[in-house]
Design a protein around this motif. Structure first.
Motif, PDB file in Angstrom:
ATOM      1  N   SER A   1       0.803  -1.221   0.000  1.00  0.00           N
ATOM      2  CA  SER A   1       0.000   0.000   0.000  1.00  0.00           C
ATOM      3  C   SER A   1       0.835   1.270   0.000  1.00  0.00           C
TER       4      SER A   1
ATOM      5  N   LYS B   1      -5.634  -4.526   4.120  1.00  0.00           N
ATOM      6  CA  LYS B   1      -5.645  -5.391   2.940  1.00  0.00           C
ATOM      7  C   LYS B   1      -6.516  -6.608   3.184  1.00  0.00           C
TER       8      LYS B   1
ATOM      9  N   LYS C   1      -6.530  -3.762  -1.538  1.00  0.00           N
ATOM     10  CA  LYS C   1      -6.744  -2.968  -0.338  1.00  0.00           C
ATOM     11  C   LYS C   1      -8.185  -3.189   0.119  1.00  0.00           C
TER      12      LYS C   1
END
Length: 332
Positions: A235, A309, A262
């Protein structure tokens, strides 16, 4: 002359991700005026490349081991003060940041949703730690997920799906070259610094699946799941803050597939049914593509400990026997 022009053009392209002088001034003013959260990651020197990323061959496969101490650390804006001289002060830094003292770090943040970063060295000062903002600030170059690899995958949503109000009726799934499909994942695919956390996830998920009475099969899909959830850098390389990206397929076989993204981009719900259309190009013959259609149920959605996630483990419910055999053959 042509060669010189070529070099100049090449240099311009190389530096196209760097901010201009005016842009940099705007960003500096923004950092001084606002409490901007930043993320620090240890920057591996080129001379350390061999130690940081050592690739070797085992049974024809490449194994990557990464040096420890490269995990990103997020700092909230209230822990940061930016001075007029372009110096960031970190007062009372947490222990997770103190380990960066004297090291080069990559500092990432968002400016009007645009991902930016710079490289600097963490230094000790009387009030804590300090970072000098260098002359070069660059835009984050995001790794784009592939629309197709050796096949395509279109996720379809049924009219009775509660997710339909939030998404279109079909979505093209992405793929990552770091997760080759129709290849059995191995534990050595998990980067060394992440293996302890990945092992913890694996033990937790195996116990959960067994307690629910669900079939694990050979369990290989779980390696891809825990590898993705333990990856600290996934991320961090987003060029646009909050951008919606389609989920990636990180594992697929003749029984199930795994979608990863995500948390806000996981567009399926546990225990609901969806369908997928897989297309396999055919290089020779009158038929250009072999199509596999399957209805699946989302058996589980696994999250990382930071709730950032997710992996959706999807098991086929309705698929032709000939398509099952075809998918089995793809892994051989």
């Amino acid at each position: 002359m042509q060669n010189q022009e070529s070099k100049n053009q090449s240099g311009a392209q190389k530096n196209s991700s760097q901010l201009t002088g005016i842009e940099r001034q705007l960003v500096l003013q923004y950092l001084m005026d606002a409490n901007v959260p930043v993320t620090l990651t240890e920057e591996i020197e080129l001379g350390q490349e061999k130690a940081a990323e050592n690739e070797k061959s085992e049974n024809g496969h490449r194994i990557r081991t990464v040096a420890s101490g490269v995990f990103p650390v997020a700092l909230p804006g209230e822990q940061i003060t930016v001075l007029d001289q372009g110096i960031i002060l970190l007062k009372n830094p947490p222990e997770s940041v103190k380990v960066f003292d004297g090291k080069k770090v990559r500092v990432q943040f968002y400016f009007n949703r645009l991902g930016l970063y710079f490289i600097t060295t963490v230094k000790t000062v009387k009030s804590g730690l300090a970072l000098v903002i260098p002359s070069v600030i660059s835009k984050i170059q995001e790794k784009e997920t592939k629309k197709t690899e050796n096949f395509s995958a279109v996720l379809c949503f049924n009219s009775n799906s509660s997710s339909e109000k939030n998404i279109s009726s079909s979505v093209n799934c992405g793929f990552s070259p770091e997760y080759p499909l129709f290849v059995n994942p191995k534990w050595s695919d998990v980067e060394e610094p992440n293996q302890q956390e990945a092992k913890k996830y694996l033990e937790k998920f195996v116990m959960l699946l067994r307690s629910d009475g669900k079939s694990i099969g050979n369990g290989l899909f779980l390696i891809s799941v825990v590898r993705f959830l333990s990856d600290k850098n996934f991320s961090q390389n987003q060029s646009i803050e909050g951008r919606k990206n389609p989920p990636q397929i990180i594992y697929i076989d003749h029984e199930r597939l795994v979608l990863a993204a995500k948390k806000e981009n996981i567009i399926v719900n546990k225990d609901e049914e969806y369908s997928v259309v897989l297309g396999f190009p055919i290089s020779k013959g009158p038929i250009k593509e072999r199509t596999v259609y399957a209805v699946f149920t989302v058996e589980n959605i696994f999250e990382d400990d930071l709730n950032q996630k997710c992996c959706a483990v999807c098991r086929y419910k309705n698929i032709k026997e000939e398509d099952v055999r075809y998918l089995e053959d793809k892994k051989n």
